[in-house]
Write an enzyme that holds these catalytic residues in place. Structure first.
Site, mmCIF file in Angstrom:
data_model
loop_
_atom_site.group_PDB
_atom_site.id
_atom_site.type_symbol
_atom_site.label_atom_id
_atom_site.label_comp_id
_atom_site.label_asym_id
_atom_site.label_seq_id
_atom_site.Cartn_x
_atom_site.Cartn_y
_atom_site.Cartn_z
ATOM 1 N N LYS A 175 2.115 -5.505 -45.401
ATOM 2 C CA LYS A 175 1.746 -5.496 -46.605
ATOM 3 C C LYS A 175 -0.038 -5.592 -46.805
ATOM 4 C CE LYS A 175 1.235 -6.526 -51.287
ATOM 5 N NZ LYS A 175 1.721 -7.536 -51.659
ATOM 6 N N TYR A 180 -4.800 -2.016 -47.557
ATOM 7 C CA TYR A 180 -6.041 -1.443 -47.076
ATOM 8 C C TYR A 180 -5.875 0.064 -47.196
ATOM 9 C CZ TYR A 180 -8.563 0.816 -43.237
ATOM 10 O OH TYR A 180 -9.529 1.709 -42.465
#
Length: 293
Positions: A175, A180
């Protein structure tokens, strides 16, 4: 109710409340608790949820406990601080942490709960509030794979897909990495639009063009990472030297337009180091080989 399935839900924020509503629509019994969401508690009660006024009552109300909290530290404070939720959870229960947590906290919590015969899975959700409201969230799950089937009615009620990521903490790790990738894509898109606007182009024209040229079949994951890098063929048909040349042109455009471009500069700097290392004629996808070293 759904096969007498009962869920205790902690955390009725912007994501938690619509997730509770989805569980209720699936005829799952839901017990709720939140110290700072009186309005959400009332909405959940109006929809059929049962409000518990203490963690002790909440923990003993169901064999499945879902947490949607700000962080893994907050979860640990609730579990092991005061009033010490872990003391009230029934042995054999399953804790599903659907928050975005640090996997090191998840692994530590899992180990401590396992000693009490309490199972835990990290199951963070992807999709945001809009998809929480229409029950189309995507789950990234870490932990005992056999527990997925046991929790299937819950996943089905809230989301559209479940991806098993690996051992405990893997869901939370993926996640964070997914966010990112998404954050980097958003920031580079905003920077590119800013450069283009400074150069004199229309933002609507640019953004619509980016949909066709940077998403779907042209997205790097679809076009290069999966078919060329993960298969080890490294044959996208474009030399890394040409990619470097294009980034240099983009940087020159930014300079001409007097537009700030820190992400482009950083990307070009990294790419140029790779070119020096592997040579200009290597396929652009061989970036992955450089990175793995």
């Amino acid at each position: 109710m759904n096969n007498n399935l009962s869920v205790a839900f902690i955390g009725l924020g912007q994501m938690g409340l619509p997730m509770v509503m989805s569980l209720l629509r699936a005829n799952i019994e839901v017990h709720v608790y939140d110290v700072a969401a009186a309005g959400s508690i009332q909405l959940a009660k109006n929809a059929g949820a049962k409000h518990e006024d203490s963690l002790e009552k909440l923990a003993s109300s169901a064999m499945f406990i879902i947490t949607m909290l700000p962080s893994g530290e907050v979860l640990r404070d609730i579990l092991f601080g005061e009033p010490n939720l872990k003391s009230f959870i029934r042995p054999g229960s399953v804790l599903l942490d659907m928050s975005t947590s640090n996997p090191k906290h998840t692994q530590l919590t899992h180990a401590e709960l396992a000693s009490l015969n309490i199972s835990m899975m990290d199951a963070p959700v992807m999709g945001g509030v809009a998809f929480a409201k229409d029950a189309s969230l995507d789950f990234l799950v870490g932990g005992d794979k056999d527990l997925i089937e046991k929790c299937k009615p819950i996943f089905d009620a809230i989301g559209r897909s479940v991806t098993y990521c690996g051992p405990i903490g893997s869901g939370h790790a993926l996640k964070a990495l997914t966010n990112y990738v998404n954050a980097a894509a958003m920031m580079t898109a905003v920077e590119a639009l800013s450069i283009g606007r400074a150069f004199g182009m229309d933002e609507d024209v640019m953004s619509k063009s980016l949909i066709g040229t940077c998403t779907g079949r042209n997205h790097p994951i679809i076009k290069k990472v999966i078919p060329k890098i993960l298969t080890g063929t490294y044959d996208s048909g474009m030399a890394i030297g040409l990619l470097e040349k294009d980034l240099k042109i983009a940087a020159d455009i930014a300079l001409q337009a007097q537009s700030e471009h820190p992400l482009l500069d950083e990307s070009l700097g990294i790419l140029s180091k790779m070119v020096q290392s592997i040579g200009t004629s290597k396929d652009q996808t061989e970036i992955a080989k450089y990175w793995r070293k």
